[in-house]
Design a protein around this motif. Structure first.
Motif, PDB file in Angstrom:
ATOM      1  N   GLY A 109      20.917  11.666 -14.324  1.00 25.32           N
ATOM      2  CA  GLY A 109      21.378  10.306 -14.576  1.00 25.32           C
ATOM      3  C   GLY A 109      22.589   9.956 -13.734  1.00 25.32           C
ATOM      4  O   GLY A 109      23.079  10.746 -12.935  1.00 25.32           O
ATOM      5  N   ILE A 110      23.058   8.704 -13.900  1.00 26.82           N
ATOM      6  CA  ILE A 110      24.234   8.291 -13.144  1.00 26.82           C
ATOM      7  C   ILE A 110      25.368   7.935 -14.092  1.00 26.82           C
ATOM      8  O   ILE A 110      26.307   7.243 -13.742  1.00 26.82           O
ATOM      9  N   SER A 111      25.270   8.487 -15.319  1.00 24.02           N
ATOM     10  CA  SER A 111      26.306   8.148 -16.287  1.00 24.02           C
ATOM     11  C   SER A 111      27.601   8.878 -15.959  1.00 24.02           C
ATOM     12  O   SER A 111      27.638   9.841 -15.201  1.00 24.02           O
ATOM     13  N   THR A 112      28.684   8.375 -16.526  1.00 24.70           N
ATOM     14  CA  THR A 112      29.989   8.977 -16.300  1.00 24.70           C
ATOM     15  C   THR A 112      30.659   9.218 -17.642  1.00 24.70           C
ATOM     16  O   THR A 112      30.279   8.635 -18.661  1.00 24.70           O
ATOM     17  N   ILE A 113      31.607  10.120 -17.635  1.00 23.61           N
ATOM     18  CA  ILE A 113      32.452  10.250 -18.809  1.00 23.61           C
ATOM     19  C   ILE A 113      33.881  10.072 -18.349  1.00 23.61           C
ATOM     20  O   ILE A 113      34.203  10.310 -17.186  1.00 23.61           O
ATOM     21  N   SER A 114      34.747   9.631 -19.271  1.00 21.63           N
ATOM     22  CA  SER A 114      36.128   9.481 -18.842  1.00 21.63           C
ATOM     23  C   SER A 114      37.059  10.291 -19.733  1.00 21.63           C
ATOM     24  O   SER A 114      36.891  10.356 -20.952  1.00 21.63           O
ATOM     25  N   ILE A 115      37.992  10.945 -19.071  1.00 20.65           N
ATOM     26  CA  ILE A 115      39.038  11.682 -19.770  1.00 20.65           C
ATOM     27  C   ILE A 115      40.327  10.975 -19.411  1.00 20.65           C
ATOM     28  O   ILE A 115      40.802  11.061 -18.287  1.00 20.65           O
TER      29      ILE A 115
END
Ligand SMILES: Nc1ncnc2c1ncn2[C@@H]1O[C@H](COP(=O)(O)OP(=O)(O)O)[C@@H](O)[C@H]1O
Ligand SMILES: [Mg+2]
Lengths: 298, 280
Positions: free
Chosen positions: A126-132
């Protein structure tokens, strides 16, 4: 700062891919003193095999990767068994030339079967992202890094604890003494090629799952892995990994900042930067960061 | 000594009390260079056989021929035959020879310097399948070389010369060989260490392993050996019981006359004429 961290992390993910490719070079070099120019070809084959197995959703992605690793390892192993084996005792230079021949064969084979048009691996991660906090990380990069780290760990465990791994290390140090212990150089050569093939396939997946996609040009990653092995030390697996990471981060930071810091640089300079870093390191350490100065036995 | 063995199961002309024999072995390197010019020798079960000879006389070549390592040096056995435990040795690969029970300590020790002592020892057990057997051999080696116990995780390349030789001998013993070949184990070691190595060879032999001891240190080798051979220029120029050779006038002059100064001064002394007398 946020951007810097993002660039660095993306670079690390890419660096792990280089590390895998570099490892393939190092393992064959250590076993046979041959620099395998076909590594990029094996990588391309690995990528297209994954594409082939997954297209039409016939095989789940993880299984397709494993199958591709096995087939690519098999091709590498066969090449060693059928071609290079017959050239033992010839100058190493001649053997290196033969690996270039294999590179051309693999390139043409891939284009003949799958065509030269870019294809799509179908975004396995996928092309999803997570943010910290402020930092945004692409899930794809996490997968790439995790996969590479997994392979590296297996690889080092194999070398440290398995019998074949011990034979490979012993043969790399002193082939005749290894033979005297009853170790088989042939087995070691085959294992080296098999492992290089399998890691090439995995590395290829890391490349193709990224922006490059599935195209014959994935093999250029292998060229960028060269500065990684030279800078890490061509006979050092650890050097390959560290070298790969350095190259990945260098490249990513260069691409990220060159427009604002050095606007006069041409686009694509990030592909040149690794070679500049390599030259700088070699000026200080001629055998790379972790390489051993040449000790030739007569 | 095992004298009660019957010879019924052996090929004609072999003797169960003979571990190793060679008849007229000729070795040629690179198709042109003669390494051995017809060497015959015999190792009785349970015995120590010394092979003496100056540099280039063919001692190492003989061991290579026996252990299948000539290939690496582009050498070939061109004449003669060799048997180990009644089985022919020609055209066998090193692994099968190790598996059959012949192990060697190579000239110059040739340990794997980048590997730990423990790993070096494990390489010696490469042909052993049983884990329990490996464990047993490992314990035996460490009891033979107590100094290695604390060094197990050290990188072997950092050990002293004497310790490295112990690793090399220990590594060879890890395959529990019936015949141990040692190529100049005293090379470059201090006299005290040489004595220690000699003691170990004697002990290994007492535990039932037959030994071929290649040496330039004739005093040491002959004091251990049941039988000795003197090689010169690829030929056996003299052989006999160890004590007899030790008392031999020629040998005394040739090897022992130069005192205990060891190999270096021995090499320097020009004894060419005397050697000639032997070869003729
Ligand atoms: N790898 C090799 N290639 C060609 N000739 C060799 C090689 N090794 C040894 N020889 C030759 O074979 C002869 C015997 O050498 P070697 O067996 O090493 O003697 P030693 O062990 O008694 O010193 C010498 O003349 C030597 O030059
Ligand atoms: Mg020698």
């Amino acid at each position: 700062m946020t951007r810097f961290i993002e660039f660095a992390l993306a670079g690390l993910a890419q660096g792990f891919v280089y590390a895998l490719v570099a490892l393939g070079f190092v393992i064959i070099y250590k076993a046979t003193e041959v620099i395998n120019f076909a590594q990029g070809g094996l990588l391309t084959l690995g990528v297209y095999l994954v594409y082939n197995f997954t297209s039409g959703q016939s095989v789940p992605f993880p299984l397709a990767v494993v199958m591709s690793m096995i087939v690519t390892a098999g091709v590498a192993l066969l090449f060693e068994r059928l071609v290079l084996r017959r050239m033992l005792g010839n100058p190493v230079f001649a053997q290196v030339m033969v690996t270039i021949g294999l590179l051309f064969i693999l390139q043409n084979l891939v284009i003949a079967i799958w065509g030269a048009e870019p294809l799509n691996l179908g975004d396995p991660w996928g092309i999803s992202t997570i943010s910290i906090g402020e930092v945004i990380i692409e899930v794809r990069d996490l997968w790439t890094a995790a996969l590479a780290i997994g392979v590296l760990v297996v690889f080092f465990l194999f070398f440290r604890f398995s019998k074949l791994g011990l034979a490979m290390r012993a043969t790399a140090v002193d082939q005749e003494a290894a033979l005297a212990q009853g170790m088989s150089s042939r087995q070691v050569y085959m294992a080296a090629w098999g492992i290089a093939g399998a890691t090439a396939a995995i590395a290829g997946v890391g490349v193709a799952a990224g922006a490059t996609g599935v195209s014959p040009s994935v093999e250029f990653v292998a060229l960028l892995a060269f500065p990684a092995i030279i800078l890490g030390g061509i006979d050092s697996p650890l050097g390959a990994v560290i070298g790969g990471l350095i190259i990945g981060v260098t490249q990513s930071l260069t691409a990220g900042y060159q427009n604002e810091l050095f606007p006069w640089l041409w686009a694509g300079f990030d592909d040149v930067m690794p070679f500049i870093v390599m030259v700088l390191v070699l000026l200080v350490r001629p055998y790379g960061l972790f390489g051993t100065p040449e000790i030739k036995r007569v | 000594m095992n004298t009660s063995m019957t010879a019924t199961n052996n090929a004609p002309g072999t003797d169960a009390d003979v571990v190793l024999s060679a008849q007229g072995v000729e070795v040629v390197y690179r198709d042109v260079l003669l390494g051995l010019r017809g060497v015959s020798l015999e190792v009785k079960r349970g015995s120590i056989v010394a092979v003496l000879g100056s540099n280039g006389s063919g001692k190492t070549t003989l061991l290579r021929a026996l252990t299948g390592l000539l290939d690496v040096h582009r050498g070939k056995v061109t004449k003669g035959s060799m048997q180990f435990e009644g089985q022919p040795l020609e055209r066998r690969d090193p692994a099968s020879i190790v598996r059959a029970g012949m192990a060697q300590v190579m000239e110059g020790r040739r340990i794997f310097p980048a590997l730990t002592v423990d790993e070096n020892l494990r390489t010696g057990a490469y042909t052993v399948r049983s884990k329990a057997q490996i464990r047993e051999n490992y314990d035996r080696v460490l009891s033979l070389f107590p100094v290695l116990v604390d060094r197990r995780t050290s990188t072997a390349g950092y050990l002293s010369g004497g310790e490295q030789q112990m690793v090399a001998i220990g590594r060879a013993l890890m395959s529990s060989p019936t015949l141990l070949l040692l190529d100049e184990p005293s090379l470059g070691l201090a006299p005290l260490i040489v004595e220690q190595i000699a003691g170990i060879v004697r002990e290994v032999n007492a535990q039932g392993t037959s030994v071929v001891l290649v040496e330039q240190n004739a005093t040491m080798a002959l004091s251990l050996a049941d039988h000795g051979y003197v090689l010169e220029n690829g030929r056996v120029v003299k052989d006999g019981p160890g004590a007899e050779l030790l008392a031999d006038k020629d040998i005394q002059e040739f090897y022992l006359g130069v005192g205990d100064a060891g190999r270096k001064s021995f090499r320097d002394v020009k004894t060419y004429r005397r050697r000639k007398r032997w070869s003729s």
